[in-house]
Scaffold this motif. Sequence first.
Motif, PDB file in Angstrom:
ATOM      1  N   ASP A 165       6.543  -2.435  -0.538  1.00  0.00           N
ATOM      2  CA  ASP A 165       6.859  -3.750  -0.048  1.00  0.00           C
ATOM      3  C   ASP A 165       8.374  -3.173   1.273  1.00  0.00           C
ATOM      4  N   GLY A 166       8.785  -2.094   1.178  1.00  0.00           N
ATOM      5  CA  GLY A 166      10.275  -1.740   1.606  1.00  0.00           C
ATOM      6  C   GLY A 166       9.483  -0.343   2.643  1.00  0.00           C
ATOM      7  N   MET A 167       9.168   0.014   2.802  1.00  0.00           N
ATOM      8  CA  MET A 167       9.101   1.280   3.487  1.00  0.00           C
ATOM      9  C   MET A 167       8.068   0.961   4.947  1.00  0.00           C
ATOM     10  N   PHE A 168       7.916   1.761   5.929  1.00  0.00           N
ATOM     11  CA  PHE A 168       6.953   1.742   7.159  1.00  0.00           C
ATOM     12  C   PHE A 168       6.053   2.533   7.014  1.00  0.00           C
ATOM     13  N   VAL A 169       4.580   2.127   6.410  1.00  0.00           N
ATOM     14  CA  VAL A 169       3.813   2.925   6.594  1.00  0.00           C
ATOM     15  C   VAL A 169       2.700   3.286   7.442  1.00  0.00           C
ATOM     16  N   LEU A 170       2.326   4.688   8.060  1.00  0.00           N
ATOM     17  CA  LEU A 170       1.686   4.953   8.953  1.00  0.00           C
ATOM     18  C   LEU A 170       0.554   4.846   7.989  1.00  0.00           C
ATOM     19  N   GLY A 171      -0.920   5.064   9.108  1.00  0.00           N
ATOM     20  CA  GLY A 171      -2.115   5.037   8.596  1.00  0.00           C
ATOM     21  C   GLY A 171      -2.703   4.180   8.012  1.00  0.00           C
ATOM     22  N   ASP A 172      -3.909   3.914   7.608  1.00  0.00           N
ATOM     23  CA  ASP A 172      -5.139   3.142   6.579  1.00  0.00           C
ATOM     24  C   ASP A 172      -5.555   3.951   5.325  1.00  0.00           C
ATOM     25  N   GLU A 173      -5.039   3.328   4.323  1.00  0.00           N
ATOM     26  CA  GLU A 173      -4.843   3.287   3.302  1.00  0.00           C
ATOM     27  C   GLU A 173      -7.048   2.962   3.215  1.00  0.00           C
ATOM     28  N   GLU A 174      -7.349   1.784   3.697  1.00  0.00           N
ATOM     29  CA  GLU A 174      -8.249   1.201   2.881  1.00  0.00           C
ATOM     30  C   GLU A 174      -9.292   2.071   4.122  1.00  0.00           C
ATOM     31  N   ASN A 175      -9.224   2.645   4.987  1.00  0.00           N
ATOM     32  CA  ASN A 175     -10.081   3.179   5.712  1.00  0.00           C
ATOM     33  C   ASN A 175     -10.363   4.651   5.655  1.00  0.00           C
ATOM     34  N   ASP A 176      -9.678   5.522   4.401  1.00  0.00           N
ATOM     35  CA  ASP A 176      -9.559   6.772   4.018  1.00  0.00           C
ATOM     36  C   ASP A 176      -8.675   7.420   4.811  1.00  0.00           C
ATOM     37  N   VAL A 177      -8.141   7.009   5.411  1.00  0.00           N
ATOM     38  CA  VAL A 177      -7.013   8.021   6.359  1.00  0.00           C
ATOM     39  C   VAL A 177      -5.905   8.533   6.431  1.00  0.00           C
ATOM     40  N   GLU A 178      -5.359   9.213   6.622  1.00  0.00           N
ATOM     41  CA  GLU A 178      -4.005   9.995   5.840  1.00  0.00           C
ATOM     42  C   GLU A 178      -2.774   8.995   6.095  1.00  0.00           C
TER      43      GLU A 178
END
Length: 645
Positions: free
Chosen positions: A315-328
Motif C-alpha cells: 500500500d505504500g508503494m507505487f505499482v506499475l502494471g496490472d495484476e488482474e489482467n496478467d500484465v507484468e
Amino acid sequence: MVKITLKDGSIKELESGLSVYEIAKSISEGLARAACCGIVNGNVVDLRYVVNEDVELSICTFDSEEGKAAFRHTASHMLAQAVKRLYPDTKLAIGPSIENGFYYDFDKDGNFSQDELDKIEKEIAKIAKEDLKIEKFELPRAEALKLMEEKNEPYKIELINDLPEDEVISFYKQGEFVDLCAGPHLLSTKTVKAVKLIRSAGAYWRGNEKNKMLSRVYATAFPKKSELDAHLEALEEAKRRDHNKLGRELGIFTTNENVGQGLPLLMPKGAKIIQVLQRWIEDEEEKRGYLLTKTPLMAKSDLYKISGHWDHYKDGMFVLGDEENDVEVFGLRPMTCPFQYTIYNAEQHSYRDLPKRYAETSTLFRNEASGEMHGLIRVRQFTLADGHLIVTPEQLEDEFKGVVDLIKYVMTTLGIQDDITYRFSKWDPKNKEKYIDDPEAWEKTQNLMRDILNHLNIDFYEADDEAAFYGPKLDIQFKNVHGKEDTIITVQIDFAIAERFQMTYVDKDGEKKTPYIIHRSSIGCYERTLAMLIEKYAGALPTWLAPVQAKILPISDKYNDYAEEVSKTLLNKGVRVEVDYRAEKIGYKIREARLERSPYIIVVGEKEAENKEVSVRSRKNGDEGALSLESFVNRIAQEIATKEN
C-alpha cells in the motif's frame, strides 16, 4: 484509614473516601489550587477520584506532562462550549490535548476565519470568568446514546457505538455544556486564564481521507498570560526557522502543483548542499569498509514478494502494471535491501568474506498519504544513504557498534548531537498483519539489540509497535521547530529476510549458515536531513555546508576585475563564491548578502585592490576589517576542511 505514599516517599495516613483533590488540600492549600490531576498506582486519574485503599499517589500540577494534558483538555472543552454558544448548529467531533497545546475538530462549512477565531477566544475568556463548576457523570450505553441523539451530535454517537457493549460511559458538564469524555479535567473553568487559538485547518474525521473533512482549531493554554506570551514568542521563532518557508526564501527548494505533491524540486543551492553531504558520506563510508552499489529504481513484483514487502508494504508503494489482467507488474523501490541481497547472492561467500558492508545513495519512492506531505520532511521521492551489513552471529555486536559510531560521527559533525534521542522500536505481537509472525525470533532479536544498546551505554527509550515488519530498530529521533518528532536515521536487525532470499555463507565447519543482516543509514534521508539543518541553523549553515561560502561585493564596477581575481583565487582553493556585479550601493549589497545567510561577505575597492587585500565581514565576528587575500584564503579553506560548525 488508608496509607498514601507520596512521590517523595513520605506516607500520609488519611480517612478513606477522600478525593485526590481533598488529599492535595490536606497537604497544602497551594498544592490544591495548582493541582490538575493525579497519578494513582501509575494510572492518571481525575481530581475527583476517590481513594479507598492504600495507594501510591502523585499530585500533578501544570509543571508535569500529565498536568498539562488535563489542563489543556479542559481548555478544549471550553473551546467547544464557546463554539456551540456562538455557532449552535456546529457538530462536535474530538478535542484531545497534544504536545504544547490541544485541538478540537468541528463539523461546519469551511474552516474558521480569523475574525471567528477572535470571537471564540473572547467567549472562552468569558467562560473562564464565569467560574463554571466542572462535573463528571456516567451513563449506561442506551442513555448515553439518547443524550447525544437529543443534542444531535452524530460524531459522539459513532464514538459511543464503538465502545464495548457493557461500557459505562462518562461525560463532563460545565454550565449548559456537556461532552462525552473520559477525562481527566480540572474542577472549574476559572483556572484556565490564558488561551490562544492559533489556527484553523482541515482534518479528516478519524484521520481517514475517505471520511468527511472537518475544521480543526489548534490552540494552546497556560495558567498565566506571561507563560502564554513566552510560548507564542517561541512559536514565532519556529515560524522564522521553518524550513518550508525559509528553504523557499533562500532558494534551496521549491514545489509546483504540475510536478506533484511530495515531489520537491531542489534548486541549485539545495542541490549543492545535498552534493556536499553526499560526497562526504560516500567518502566516509568507503574509509569504513563499505562497498558501493548502484541498483535499479524499480523491480518486478516477484522480488518484493520474496522480501515480504509485497505483503507488508504494498500500500505504500507505487505499482506499475496490472495484476488482474496478467500484465507484468513492477514496483518503484521503497527501499534498497532486496537489490543488495541479490548482489550478495550473485556469488558464494565464506565466513572469511564477512562482514559484507554494502552502501548506496538510493533514490526511493513511497506513496505517502496526501495529508502527510510536508516540505522536505515527508515526501514521495527521496534520497537515502542506505546500507546493509551481512554478518555472522559473532560479528553482529561489533558491526552494530560500528554503525552507531558512524552515526555519532555524522551527528557530531553536523552539530546536532545534542538534539537527538534514541528510540528502541519493538514489535506488537497483537498486530499480526504488520509483522512477521514469529514470536520466538522477535524476542530473541529484541533481547540481542537491547543488550547491544546497553553495552553501548546509549540513553534510549522503548516503544512498542514501531519496529520494521522484519525486525526491531534503533531509531534516531529529531524534533522539527514545531515539536513534531521524526525519525532521521534507523538501524535495524533483520532475522527473517536472509532466509527468505536463501542467503548463506560457508562457515568454518564447512556447513552453510544463514547470516544476520543489519539495515542502516548513516545520515538518513538527505532531504529530511537538509530540512533539519535549515531549521537548526535558521538557514545560516556552517561554512563547509553553505552553498555560497563567500559573497564578493565590488564597491563599484571599477573594481570588478579585482573581484574576479579574488573569486578565481578562492575557487582554486575549492571555496564556493558568488560575485555581485550589480550597479547598486554597497550598503544595499551587504544587506542582501546578509539575508542570504552568506558566511563571509568580501568587500573590495581601491584600497583592497592596491594592497591585495579583502575587507571581511563574517557571521561570527561581524566587520573584521582588511585582511591579506592570502591569509583569508588559507583561513576559510581550513574552516571548510575541518568542517567547523
